[in-house]
Design a protein around this motif. Structure first.
Motif, PDB file in Angstrom:
ATOM      1  N   ILE A   1       0.841  -1.203   0.000  1.00 28.58           N
ATOM      2  CA  ILE A   1       0.000   0.000   0.000  1.00 28.58           C
ATOM      3  C   ILE A   1       0.875   1.252   0.000  1.00 28.58           C
ATOM      4  N   ARG A   2       1.886   1.242   0.847  1.00 24.43           N
ATOM      5  CA  ARG A   2       2.799   2.384   0.946  1.00 24.43           C
ATOM      6  C   ARG A   2       3.508   2.640  -0.393  1.00 24.43           C
ATOM      7  N   GLU A   3       4.006   1.587  -1.018  1.00 25.23           N
ATOM      8  CA  GLU A   3       4.743   1.736  -2.274  1.00 25.23           C
ATOM      9  C   GLU A   3       3.837   2.257  -3.377  1.00 25.23           C
ATOM     10  N   ILE A   4       2.626   1.744  -3.450  1.00 25.00           N
ATOM     11  CA  ILE A   4       1.687   2.167  -4.498  1.00 25.00           C
ATOM     12  C   ILE A   4       1.298   3.625  -4.323  1.00 25.00           C
ATOM     13  N   LEU A   5       0.978   4.020  -3.111  1.00 24.01           N
ATOM     14  CA  LEU A   5       0.530   5.393  -2.873  1.00 24.01           C
ATOM     15  C   LEU A   5       1.662   6.395  -3.079  1.00 24.01           C
ATOM     16  N   TYR A   6       2.864   6.058  -2.619  1.00 26.21           N
ATOM     17  CA  TYR A   6       3.985   6.994  -2.767  1.00 26.21           C
ATOM     18  C   TYR A   6       4.471   7.093  -4.211  1.00 26.21           C
ATOM     19  N   SER A   7       4.069   6.149  -5.047  1.00 25.26           N
ATOM     20  CA  SER A   7       4.461   6.225  -6.457  1.00 25.26           C
ATOM     21  C   SER A   7       3.573   7.170  -7.254  1.00 25.26           C
ATOM     22  N   ASN A   8       2.535   7.686  -6.624  1.00 27.38           N
ATOM     23  CA  ASN A   8       1.587   8.571  -7.313  1.00 27.38           C
ATOM     24  C   ASN A   8       1.388   9.827  -6.481  1.00 27.38           C
ATOM     25  N   SER A   9       1.855  10.961  -6.993  1.00 29.72           N
ATOM     26  CA  SER A   9       1.772  12.211  -6.232  1.00 29.72           C
ATOM     27  C   SER A   9       0.329  12.655  -5.999  1.00 29.72           C
ATOM     28  N   LEU A  10      -0.591  12.270  -6.887  1.00 27.38           N
ATOM     29  CA  LEU A  10      -2.000  12.637  -6.693  1.00 27.38           C
ATOM     30  C   LEU A  10      -2.570  11.954  -5.454  1.00 27.38           C
ATOM     31  N   TYR A  11      -2.212  10.679  -5.266  1.00 30.17           N
ATOM     32  CA  TYR A  11      -2.675   9.968  -4.074  1.00 30.17           C
ATOM     33  C   TYR A  11      -2.135  10.634  -2.807  1.00 30.17           C
ATOM     34  N   ILE A  12      -0.837  10.957  -2.813  1.00 31.38           N
ATOM     35  CA  ILE A  12      -0.211  11.538  -1.630  1.00 31.38           C
ATOM     36  C   ILE A  12      -0.808  12.907  -1.319  1.00 31.38           C
TER      37      ILE A  12
ATOM     38  N   ILE B   1      -8.632  15.061   1.573  1.00 34.22           N
ATOM     39  CA  ILE B   1      -9.788  14.991   0.675  1.00 34.22           C
ATOM     40  C   ILE B   1      -9.990  13.591   0.098  1.00 34.22           C
ATOM     41  N   ALA B   2      -9.121  12.664   0.434  1.00 29.37           N
ATOM     42  CA  ALA B   2      -9.196  11.315  -0.146  1.00 29.37           C
ATOM     43  C   ALA B   2     -10.365  10.538   0.442  1.00 29.37           C
ATOM     44  N   ASN B   3     -11.065   9.814  -0.404  1.00 29.11           N
ATOM     45  CA  ASN B   3     -12.083   8.857   0.024  1.00 29.11           C
ATOM     46  C   ASN B   3     -11.368   7.516   0.167  1.00 29.11           C
ATOM     47  N   TYR B   4     -11.182   7.069   1.397  1.00 25.99           N
ATOM     48  CA  TYR B   4     -10.356   5.895   1.647  1.00 25.99           C
ATOM     49  C   TYR B   4     -10.911   4.638   0.977  1.00 25.99           C
ATOM     50  N   THR B   5     -12.246   4.469   1.016  1.00 25.40           N
ATOM     51  CA  THR B   5     -12.847   3.277   0.421  1.00 25.40           C
ATOM     52  C   THR B   5     -12.677   3.282  -1.100  1.00 25.40           C
ATOM     53  N   ALA B   6     -12.934   4.425  -1.721  1.00 21.45           N
ATOM     54  CA  ALA B   6     -12.786   4.522  -3.175  1.00 21.45           C
ATOM     55  C   ALA B   6     -11.334   4.299  -3.588  1.00 21.45           C
ATOM     56  N   LEU B   7     -10.414   4.852  -2.799  1.00 22.70           N
ATOM     57  CA  LEU B   7      -8.994   4.683  -3.106  1.00 22.70           C
ATOM     58  C   LEU B   7      -8.579   3.228  -2.911  1.00 22.70           C
TER      59      LEU B   7
ATOM     60  N   ILE C   1      -7.183  -2.936   3.273  1.00 18.94           N
ATOM     61  CA  ILE C   1      -6.543  -1.860   2.502  1.00 18.94           C
ATOM     62  C   ILE C   1      -6.982  -0.499   3.027  1.00 18.94           C
ATOM     63  N   VAL C   2      -8.254  -0.370   3.363  1.00 15.99           N
ATOM     64  CA  VAL C   2      -8.751   0.904   3.913  1.00 15.99           C
ATOM     65  C   VAL C   2      -8.009   1.254   5.193  1.00 15.99           C
ATOM     66  N   VAL C   3      -7.828   0.272   6.064  1.00 18.82           N
ATOM     67  CA  VAL C   3      -7.104   0.507   7.318  1.00 18.82           C
ATOM     68  C   VAL C   3      -5.667   0.934   7.036  1.00 18.82           C
ATOM     69  N   GLY C   4      -5.021   0.261   6.075  1.00 20.40           N
ATOM     70  CA  GLY C   4      -3.646   0.623   5.717  1.00 20.40           C
ATOM     71  C   GLY C   4      -3.538   2.033   5.180  1.00 20.40           C
ATOM     72  N   ILE C   5      -4.501   2.428   4.353  1.00 18.65           N
ATOM     73  CA  ILE C   5      -4.516   3.795   3.807  1.00 18.65           C
ATOM     74  C   ILE C   5      -4.703   4.808   4.929  1.00 18.65           C
ATOM     75  N   LYS C   6      -5.620   4.493   5.856  1.00 20.71           N
ATOM     76  CA  LYS C   6      -5.883   5.417   6.971  1.00 20.71           C
ATOM     77  C   LYS C   6      -4.641   5.604   7.829  1.00 20.71           C
ATOM     78  N   ARG C   7      -3.923   4.522   8.089  1.00 20.42           N
ATOM     79  CA  ARG C   7      -2.702   4.630   8.901  1.00 20.42           C
ATOM     80  C   ARG C   7      -1.661   5.499   8.201  1.00 20.42           C
ATOM     81  N   LEU C   8      -1.514   5.313   6.900  1.00 24.49           N
ATOM     82  CA  LEU C   8      -0.545   6.112   6.147  1.00 24.49           C
ATOM     83  C   LEU C   8      -0.969   7.571   6.119  1.00 24.49           C
ATOM     84  N   ALA C   9      -2.272   7.819   5.980  1.00 30.93           N
ATOM     85  CA  ALA C   9      -2.775   9.200   5.982  1.00 30.93           C
ATOM     86  C   ALA C   9      -2.483   9.881   7.313  1.00 30.93           C
ATOM     87  N   ASP C  10      -2.628   9.142   8.413  1.00 27.91           N
ATOM     88  CA  ASP C  10      -2.339   9.707   9.740  1.00 27.91           C
ATOM     89  C   ASP C  10      -0.870  10.111   9.840  1.00 27.91           C
TER      90      ASP C  10
END
Length: 226
Positions: free
Chosen positions: A12-23, A30-36, A57-66
């Motif tokens: 999850i970390r690698e995928i999100l950090y590879s895309n500046s729009l996600y970060i 403004i990210a919708n965690y479920t949609a992402l 995956i939602v939990v992983g995204i939320k932790r990274l967002a925090d």
């Protein structure tokens, strides 16, 4: 033999950090965690070679967002303003060359490199060693082989160098400590290991593995140029 298949959180970390729009979406809240999570689920499963529950995956995204949003709150606007003007650059494929203190021809090395201004290098002396960080190009190894009386003790490859140039005077050392604190916090929160780190009154040099260097550079660049 250990498996090289990444964990779900690492994927999850690698995928999100590879895309500046996600970060940027996570950073601004403004990210919708479920949609992402639905969007990146195929990539996560491809990397982990297993089926992954969408809620995981939602939990992983939320932790990274925090973590990302915590970085934004860690450095106050006043501190960001005080370190404004620092400039950052990334040089890939660096050699970490270690000489013992008995070396007799360090001046010869510096003379050779100074003649070719296109070769980027940093030179540091510690109590027991002389460190040379230099671009990994064919000419460098030829110089070591043909021009030097004393060969390096060790030469390490697979690393990159991040240079941060400090525009303020030596008397404004508080700004340097603020910047070092910010860098340390970002690298720690994102589990980026340092191969080496050195700083002078005018420059901070971070030596990082090639696999983490681009991510570290982008995180620091976003913070410095915010």
């Amino acid at each position: 033999m250990y498996s090289r298949i990444p964990s779900v959180s690492h994927a999850i970390r690698e995928i999100l950090y590879s895309n500046s729009l996600y970060i940027n979406a996570l950073k601004t809240g403004i990210a919708n965690y479920t949609a992402l999570a639905i969007k990146i689920k195929p990539e996560v499963e491809k990397m982990t070679k297993s089926e992954v529950n969408i809620n995981t995956i939602v939990v992983g995204i939320k932790r990274l967002a925090d973590v990302i949003q915590g970085e934004n709150s860690y450095v106050s606007n006043d501190n960001l303003e005080s370190i404004k003007g620092a400039r950052i650059s990334l040089t890939g494929s660096i050699l970490d060359v270690d000489f013992g203190m008995e070396i007799e021809n360090m001046e010869r090395i510096l003379d050779l490199f100074d003649k070719d201004s296109d070769i980027r290098f940093n030179f540091f002396q510690t109590k027991n060693h002389i460190k040379l960080f230099v671009e990994n190009i064919n000419e460098i190894k030829k110089i070591f082989r043909d021009e030097l009386k004393n060969q390096p003790d060790t030469i390490k490859e697979g690393i990159s160098m991040i240079n941060i140039t400090l525009p303020w005077s030596e008397t404004e050392f508080k700004k340097t400590y603020q910047l070092l604190s910010m860098i340390s916090n970002i690298l720690y929160n994102n589990q980026i290991l340092l191969h080496n780190a050195l700083f002078t009154p005018n420059e901070i040099v971070l030596i990082i593995s090639e696999g983490d260097a681009a991510k570290a550079y982008e995180l620091l660049r976003i913070k410095l140029y915010k």
